[in-house]
Design a protein around this motif. Structure first.
Motif, PDB file in Angstrom:
ATOM      1  N   ALA A 304       0.831  -1.206   0.000  1.00  0.00           N
ATOM      2  CA  ALA A 304       0.000   0.000   0.000  1.00  0.00           C
ATOM      3  C   ALA A 304       0.868   1.259   0.000  1.00  0.00           C
ATOM      4  N   LEU A 305       1.999   1.229   0.716  1.00  0.00           N
ATOM      5  CA  LEU A 305       2.920   2.367   0.706  1.00  0.00           C
ATOM      6  C   LEU A 305       3.494   2.583  -0.691  1.00  0.00           C
ATOM      7  N   ASP A 306       3.889   1.501  -1.343  1.00  0.00           N
ATOM      8  CA  ASP A 306       4.411   1.612  -2.710  1.00  0.00           C
ATOM      9  C   ASP A 306       3.355   2.175  -3.654  1.00  0.00           C
ATOM     10  N   LEU A 345       3.486  -1.359  12.821  1.00  0.00           N
ATOM     11  CA  LEU A 345       3.446  -0.377  11.740  1.00  0.00           C
ATOM     12  C   LEU A 345       4.722   0.460  11.722  1.00  0.00           C
ATOM     13  N   ASP A 346       5.192   0.883  12.906  1.00  0.00           N
ATOM     14  CA  ASP A 346       6.421   1.680  12.975  1.00  0.00           C
ATOM     15  C   ASP A 346       7.606   0.913  12.399  1.00  0.00           C
ATOM     16  N   HIS A 347       7.675  -0.380  12.706  1.00  0.00           N
ATOM     17  CA  HIS A 347       8.777  -1.206  12.205  1.00  0.00           C
ATOM     18  C   HIS A 347       8.730  -1.299  10.679  1.00  0.00           C
ATOM     19  N   GLY A 351      11.511   0.506   7.884  1.00  0.00           N
ATOM     20  CA  GLY A 351      12.186  -0.239   6.827  1.00  0.00           C
ATOM     21  C   GLY A 351      11.875   0.316   5.449  1.00  0.00           C
ATOM     22  N   TRP A 352      10.629   0.716   5.249  1.00  0.00           N
ATOM     23  CA  TRP A 352      10.236   1.271   3.942  1.00  0.00           C
ATOM     24  C   TRP A 352      10.958   2.586   3.679  1.00  0.00           C
TER      25      TRP A 352
END
Length: 453
Positions: A304-306, A345-347, A351-352
């Motif tokens: 979803a971030l991508d 989510l923070d982890h 990384g992202w």
């Protein structure tokens, strides 16, 4: 210990228990949270604000909306067009706007001729007597926030909004002193005429820095590009108004930006979390990147971030982003579970970031909605990125149109006498506006270079 002392201690203990129980059960007032308002000036901005008000329900905004325009016909056109796309309930809300939240300003009543300097002058004429009072009627207090919405290609909003922000923050009387200004500006389509890109360069510069001392104006500038969003619009057979769909996407982004400042969030991201460090660093422009309707069972947060970055609202190189905010909105029954638990989510987010951007400043949170759905939404706000993907092209058009205007300059003044004897644009002011934007872009390059090293 005497019976009187024992009675007194028991009474205090019982009262404390009752007080704590009452506090835990007492409903949270909306006054406990930041209040927001939408102030839109000009035809295009009015469409965005009116659509948001009619189609979204958000207690952060409530009824705090104000549509400004210098042309009576534009206001009517805006509301009529949106009504065509909405159902009966939403159309009734538009009637509320039409009756209570519309304000004409200036002495022309027929618009600004698509020249930002005329729009600025019209706002100056009516600021104290009309605009200031309408803004005060919205009922905001110090620390509350305004979305100041404008399209950069036009004259009314582009001329008035930077001036209004400056007056509300720094002018005599200090209307709305202590309020925070989120300037949302829409870049003209790439196929639009050169004079609209001339307006865009002047508008962006004046949102970033204003006045003879070139002080920071808006607290944060949200950049949106019509051409970029237009590529994402898929019209069905018989549909023709793709600007309505663009405005719907903008309205959804506005809603997500406000979401983590309310009670249904894991970690509050409020107004100052968006603006304090960017202002200190000296780069305070951002663009929304959005991915909606992701299936909870099929789509990972990383995917979803991508997808969100692929759907940025403004052309950019994500790798040059120096700051980022992540807001994930999930159904309540997934809140704090699995990949939507805050630490997980923070982890994932850390990384992202390490793989995709250079930014060191990051915020993240999870919010929830009380809906029976199985999808989640992601909003990334990427900030401080290089403005080298679109602005240089508009700068070329700006320079061409500037040269045409200077051909008619007299003693360094570009006359606009048809709009009044007191309306003119000096070449000194225009050169300062141009240099302010060039200096801001050079500072971005310095920040990106430092972080890259």
């Amino acid at each position: 210990m005497s019976w009187l002392v024992i009675y007194f201690l028991v009474h205090i203990y019982s009262s404390t228990i009752r007080w704590n129980n009452w506090m835990m059960s007492a409903p949270v007032s909306s006054d406990d949270y930041t209040k927001w308002s939408l102030i839109a000036s000009g035809e295009g901005a009015g469409r965005i604000a009116a659509l948001y008000f009619a189609s979204m329900e958000n207690e952060a905004i409530s009824d705090r909306i104000l549509l400004l325009n210098s042309a009576r016909a534009d206001l009517k056109k805006v509301l009529d067009e949106i009504a065509e796309h909405l159902g009966g309930k939403e159309a009734k809300l538009l009637e509320t706007i039409r009756r209570e939240r519309v304000q004409l300003f200036g002495r022309q009543s027929t618009g600004t001729g698509n020249f930002w300097k005329v729009g600025e002058n019209e706002a100056r004429i009516d600021f104290d007597e009309i605009i200031r009072r309408r803004v005060e009627s919205l009922g905001l207090t110090s620390g509350d926030a305004m979305f100041d919405i404008m399209t950069l290609g036009g004259g009314t909003g582009n001329g008035s909004i930077p001036y209004l922000i400056d007056q509300m923050k720094h002018g005599a009387g200090r209307t709305a002193a202590g309020h925070k200004h989120f300037a949302l500006c829409v870049w003209p389509d790439s196929i639009e005429a050169d004079h609209r890109h001339f307006n865009a360069i002047c508008g962006l510069s004046r949102l970033l820095k204003y006045g003879e001392d070139s002080h920071q104006n808006a607290d944060i500038v949200l950049l949106v590009d019509n051409t970029t969003l237009g590529k994402r619009v898929e019209l069905g057979e018989g549909e023709s108004n793709y600007y309505f769909e663009i405005n719907r996407m903008i309205a959804q982004a506005i809603d997500l930006i406000m979401a983590p400042g309310r009670k249904n969030t894991n970690r509050v991201i409020d107004v100052n979390d968006y603006i304090v460090f960017p202002s200190h660093i000296g780069v305070y422009h951002v663009t929304p990147c959005m991915s909606l309707g992701n299936d909870v069972d099929l789509i990972s947060l990383e995917s979803a971030l991508d997808d969100a970055v692929e759907n940025a609202f403004f052309p950019m190189d994500p790798a040059t982003a120096t700051m980022v905010w992540l807001i994930v909105r999930v159904p309540e029954h997934y809140f704090n579970h699995g990949q939507f638990e805050q630490r997980a989510l923070d982890h994932t987010f850390k990384g992202w970031i390490e793989e995709n951007i250079i930014g060191k400043l990051r915020y993240s949170t999870v919010t929830f909605v009380e809906e029976d759905i199985e999808t989640f939404d992601v909003l990334l706000l990427l900030g401080g990125f290089k403005l080298n993907k679109l602005v240089p092209e508009s700068f070329e058009k700006y320079m061409l149109f500037k040269e045409l205007l200077e051909l008619n300059a007299t003693d360094g003044d570009i006359s606009l006498a048809q709009f009044g004897d007191d309306v003119s644009l000096s070449t000194i002011e225009l050169n300062r506006i141009e240099q302010n934007l060039r200096d801001y872009m050079a500072h971005i390059d310095e920040v990106v270079e430092r972080l890259s090293a």
